[in-house]
Design an enzyme around this catalytic site. Structure first.
Site: not given
Ligand SMILES: [Mg+2]
Ligand SMILES: [Zn+2]
Lengths: 483, 488, 98
Positions: B78, B153, B177
């Protein structure tokens, strides 16, 4: 009828700790480094970096707290203090809020303006970087831009906050000096005001004498010497009283001391109050200071300046001299103690150290530690003077020689031919010569003008290059007069 | 069990000589080239770096230098984990072009473990969102239906694993997330116990809630990824000291005698019927497989979401203060420092980030602190107390990961509050710091994946993985989105 | 209970320059969210200690040791800066009211 105004003064003092590494990262604490060469992701506030607190800084703040008679909190945490400033990399300062390491202490001040000053809290935080304001007249108000150096960012900082109990500018100065002496004696900081390793801000308000409520306070910054601290505070108290006497109102603000003009000037007007949005620092866990940790630090506390002064007075030093030695740099104190241990007379050793030695070092721009003077040199020098082997004036020359690395005081005195002549026979000729060169003055002396003794002794000293023992010379003169 | 490529299978194949890391990595990169134009999971694809790392892994493995379960395995990161020399943006304009001078601890551990880092994945800006629509560089789409969001996210990381453009990926889970996008994309997503994985180098959203966790295709693979990244880090003061629990201790042990609590408050009416049905079906089969199931009530759950939406923005408002245009990132000039910072931040942050900074600033500000932030911290204590009480009676808690399957792009962007509600089931584990995992258990009638959540007490990872693996084998979910490339 | 927010003041505190329209929209959204979040106020938390940290860890310190390997070279540090002059970061002038 005019109101009599009473000042209410509180001091906030920031002290940079002399740790090896910074407060929350492993960067060295190095004030001589080239700009922006001692930073890392943590102290530069790079995205993702995390702080880890320096255990030794906590040891040091505990020392300060204990020396200031504070209680040490068993449970303590860090907070974030939020405000935007270009030299504050994270735009929050890691500091402490309602759970500081040390609380509720006091510092006793001796002397005329003395008394007990209450300490509200002593807390741990981190320093900011440095802004250089460029262009204009160099002041922040007129700068065209600023250049930033983050070497200082993250240096451990201890903040010491007094209660609003200081009653005069003189007492504020005495507090500042005593606090500095305590800090230096603890070995946690060199606490140099000129270099910013100790910094004072004052909170000042006035109120009608006898009132119990507090007036609107003004913060004074930029006090760069103990003298300017006293001047600035005294000035601000008068300014506030005048504003109020004239029917005005005190604005809560920060004012900067202008040393040259001798006035405080308005800096930033705060919108009522600052909103720092303190909250507990989630990147760190609470600190628990158990009794064992506290006992260990208490056991490491050195003698404090007040105790040291009392001990020195017990050795025969006067109050002023005791304070002067006790408040000196650690190397000087060490040399004093060493010389006394080695048999030097305490008042003489103190006189020489705080007088001639300090003056000579200042002239040569050397530190005591780096000079060639040793404890045994000092003891020897004092001994030579006391046994009248050299005169006081010759001793000054001997000291210079020792500091220049010419050898021990005995060797220097010998080499420079400064050994005092106290043999009456050897001085007889010089006395005779001076009398024959100054017949008129001798006539007057003989006629009873006693103050001329000094003139003749001086002439003999001059003739012998300072080596004559003045006591012997005046004895010889008196003998001639009574002939 | 599915016949899909997994970390465990690939690792075994590399060791018996039937597969090389270069072949595996090329397959992942090929999957990326086939799917990226439709899903946009990656912000930076490091083709060259990945192939070099793969060659290195092959030669090391060939020489008998075995660095463990991730050696030679393509892993995506990420883009809120800093990577030395590789642009790291948090999907924000303010950091566009930023090249960090250091790597996160998890990145160093992956590199030491011989992993092949494929690139940096898309996210909601600064991890603030539940759909990966709030990215300055465009949304990531769900490979099961590209009109739908992948969750967020960590949507980019979830999608790389779903389509096979990586075999594992790291995400960060602040309020769900990792688990929520795992649920919406049909992969396994896990949030470890707070402090088990170092946060050093994770660009924070909310420091007391953030935790890095793995996306994988199987529970066993999640164990492998976590085993490489977990462990005490002296550079993170919130990292748990001491050794890591034996993560695979429970694998293969089934459900016999395991006490399972079904959270009443997670059987909400608003939850989609398909999700409720799938979850109920799994719980029934868990009981049939020897688990002792009981209903558990956690009254404070009702307040967890509210507490979260005060605590997380408050921490974020301070964490994001450093993005000011002074030392790194982008700047918009101004007449003075305050002006420059205010313009820089207005231009650099997207609307959702600004909204949360404002919320957090308000919650912390004088006069509101006690009523909002202060009270939220007390509610956090209550959530924890409820959970601690529940774990006196049960080994794990279960329920849905998300009340819905993947929703359409744009469906919730106009109303922030409805978006926030999608995290209602995942947030409690963040408030308490407990580990939790989402396991795919089926598809709804529209063919969209459904996730099943298992939660365990602090450092209860061995039991968590044991139960999750049992759920995985009960569900036998082995479907893939049509978009997925086939890994070698 | 509707929440009254001085959103312009909050934006100033947060150093974000917003237009009036943006302020109005953020103000509306924040009020909605805070109204929902105000639910926390309904819970009786008398005698409850706040939890600011999920784990019961204490005393995570580092030794006072310099780690030269983590110190960044100046050119690396300045390389990411939007504006530099000589060996410094350069910023516009500070205002007095900061
Ligand atoms: Mg301070
Ligand atoms: Zn540093």
């Amino acid at each position: 009828m005019t109101t009599t105004w009473e000042p209410v003064i509180g001091l906030e003092t920031h002290v940079e700790l002399e740790t090896e590494s910074k407060m929350f990262c492993g960067c060295p604490v190095d004030f001589n480094a080239e700009p922006n060469t001692v930073t890392c992701p943590v102290c530069l506030g790079l995205p993702g970096a995390l702080p880890v607190p320096n255990r030794r800084a906590i040891d040091m703040i505990m020392k300060i707290g204990l020396a200031l008679n504070c209680s040490i909190s068993e449970h303590t945490i860090f907070h974030r203090k939020n405000y935007f400033y270009a030299d504050l990399p994270k735009n929050y300062q890691i500091s402490q809020f309602d759970l500081p390491v040390c609380e509720e202490g006091f510092l006793d001040i001796e002397g005329e303006a003395g008394g007990r000053v209450g300490i509200e809290r002593v807390h741990q935080e981190e320093d900011t970087g440095k802004s250089n304001h460029m262009g204009g007249d160099g002041r922040i108000t007129s700068a065209e831009y600023s250049l930033l150096d983050f070497n200082r960012s993250g240096v451990p900082l201890v903040e010491i906050v007094t209660k609003p109990e200081i009653r005069s500018a003189t007492q504020a100065r005495a507090y500042g000096l005593e606090l500095r002496a305590v800090i230096v004696s603890l070995g946690v900081s060199d606490a140099k005001l000129e270099e910013g390793s100790i910094r004072f801000d004052a909170n000042i308000s006035v109120r009608p004498k006898g009132a119990t409520t507090l007036g609107t306070k003004v913060e004074i910054k930029n006090m760069n010497s103990y003298r300017s601290m006293e001047r600035a505070i005294a000035h601000e108290v008068i300014r506030q009283a005048q504003v109020l006497d004239d029917g005005g109102r005190i604005v809560q603000e920060t004012r900067h001391w202008d040393e040259d003009a001798g006035v405080t000037r308005s800096g930033r007007v705060k919108e009522g109050f600052s909103d720092y949005r303190f909250f507990s620092e989630p990147d760190m866990v609470p600190m628990v200071i158990d009794q064992e940790w506290q006992d260990r630090i208490a056991g490491e506390l050195p003698e404090l300046p007040s105790d040291r002064r009392k001990r020195y007075q017990g050795m025969g030093l006067g109050e002023y001299q005791a304070a002067l030695v006790a408040g000196s740099e650690p190397e000087l104190v060490q040399m004093f103690e060493g010389a006394v241990d080695a048999g030097g007379s305490p008042p003489s050793v103190a006189n020489w150290l705080t007088g001639e030695v300090v003056a000579a070092l200042r002239r040569s721009d050397h530190s005591l530690a780096a000079s060639a003077l040793t404890i045994s040199h000092l003891v020897e020098l004092v001994g030579l003077v006391e046994s009248s082997t050299i005169s006081t004036s010759a001793a000054k020359a001997v000291l210079a020689g020792v500091l220049d690395g010419e050898g021990s005081p005995g060797e220097v005195a010998e080499a420079r031919d400064l050994l005092q002549v106290s043999d009456a026979g050897a001085l007889e000729a010089a006395v005779g010569q001076v009398i024959s060169e100054n017949p008129e003055e001798f006539e007057r002396l003989s006629g009873g003008e006693q103050k001329l003794i000094g003139f003749f002794v001086g002439q003999v000293m001059k003739l012998t290059g300072g080596k004559a023992d003045p006591k012997v010379v005046s004895g010889l003169l008196r003998a001639r007069l009574s002939d | 069990m599915s016949a899909r490529q997994t970390i465990r299978r690939a690792a075994a194949a590399m060791r018996d000589g039937s597969l090389t890391s270069v072949e595996l990595t090329r397959a992942a990169l090929k999957a990326a080239s086939m799917t990226e134009s439709q899903v946009h999971a990656y912000l930076t694809l490091d083709t060259e770096g990945a192939l070099q790392a793969a060659e290195m892994a092959d030669s090391e493995l060939g020489a008998g230098d075995d660095r463990g379960p991730l050696h030679g395995i393509p892993i995506a990161l990420k883009d809120n984990m800093v990577t030395k020399g590789i642009e790291t943006t948090c999907s924000s304009r303010i950091l566009s072009g930023y090249v960090p001078p250091y790597s996160a601890t998890v990145v160093e551990r992956l590199e030491e473990g011989g992993a092949v880092i494929t690139g940096k994945t898309n996210l909601d800006e600064f991890a603030m969102g539940s759909s990966t629509e709030h990215s300055a560089f465009g949304p990531t789409r769900n490979p099961w239906d590209t009109d739908r969001v992948p969750g967020g996210s960590s949507g980019g990381s979830a999608v790389t694993v779903a389509v096979g453009s990586a075999l594992g990926a790291l995400g960060s889970d602040t309020g769900g997330s990792v688990r929520q996008p795992a649920s919406l994309t049909g992969v396994v997503g896990m949030k470890p116990t707070y402090g088990l994985v170092s946060r050093y180098g994770l660009i924070p959203f909310a420091s007391s809630l953030d935790q890095i966790g793995p996306f994988t295709r199987t529970v066993a693979d999640a164990v492998d990824v976590l085993s490489v990244i977990a462990g005490h880090d002296p550079h993170d003061a919130t990292s748990i000291p001491g050794s890591v629990p034996n993560l695979d201790a429970g694998l293969g042990r089934g459900l016999d005698g395991v006490k399972v609590g079904v959270v009443s408050e997670m059987q909400r009416d608003e939850t989609e019927p398909a999700v409720r049905g799938a979850v109920a079906n799994i719980i029934e089969q868990m009981e049939a497989n020897g688990a002792k199931v009981q209903e558990v009530s956690l009254p404070s759950f009702e307040y967890a979401l509210s507490a979260y939406y005060l605590i997380a923005p408050a921490e974020a408002s301070a964490n994001l203060a450093r993005f000011d245009g002074v030392r790194y990132g982008n700047r918009v000039d101004g007449a003075n420092v305050a002006d420059m910072m205010s313009k820089t931040r207005a231009d650099g942050f997207g609307a959702e980030v600004i909204r949360r900074i404002l919320l957090g600033t308000y919650a912390l500000s004088a006069g509101h602190f006690d009523a909002f932030y202060g009270q939220a911290l007390k509610v956090r204590s209550l959530v924890r107390r409820d959970l601690d009480a529940a774990y006196e009676d049960v080994d794990v808690l279960v329920g849905p990961t998300s009340p819905t399957t993947a929703f359409e792009l744009g469906a919730k962007t106009a109303d922030p509050l409805t978006m926030y509600l999608t995290d209602v089931f995942t947030i409690p584990a963040n408030l308490s710091g407990h580990p939790a995992i989402s396991v795919p258990v089926g598809l709804d009638e529209a063919g969209l994946p459904i996730g099943f959540q298992v939660m365990a007490p602090a450092l209860g990872e061995p039991t968590l993985f044991q139960v999750a693996e049992a759920v995985e084998s009960i569900a036998a979910f082995d479907q893939e989105p049509e978009l997925a490339g086939s890994l070698a | 209970m509707p929440i009254d927010i001085d959103i312009a003041h909050v934006a100033r505190l947060a150093r974000i320059e917003l237009s009036d329209a943006e302020l109005a929209e953020h103000g509306r959204h924040c009020a909605d969210i805070l109204e929902h979040a105000a639910k926390v106020q309904a819970l009786d938390t008398e005698g409850i200690q706040p939890t600011s940290h999920p784990l019961p860890l204490v005393n995570a310190f580092r030794d006072d040791v310099v780690t030269p390997g983590r110190v960044l070279a100046r050119d690396v540090v300045l390389d990411q800066a939007p504006a530099v002059e000589d060996v410094y970061f350069r910023v516009p002038p500070a205002l007095e009211d900061e």
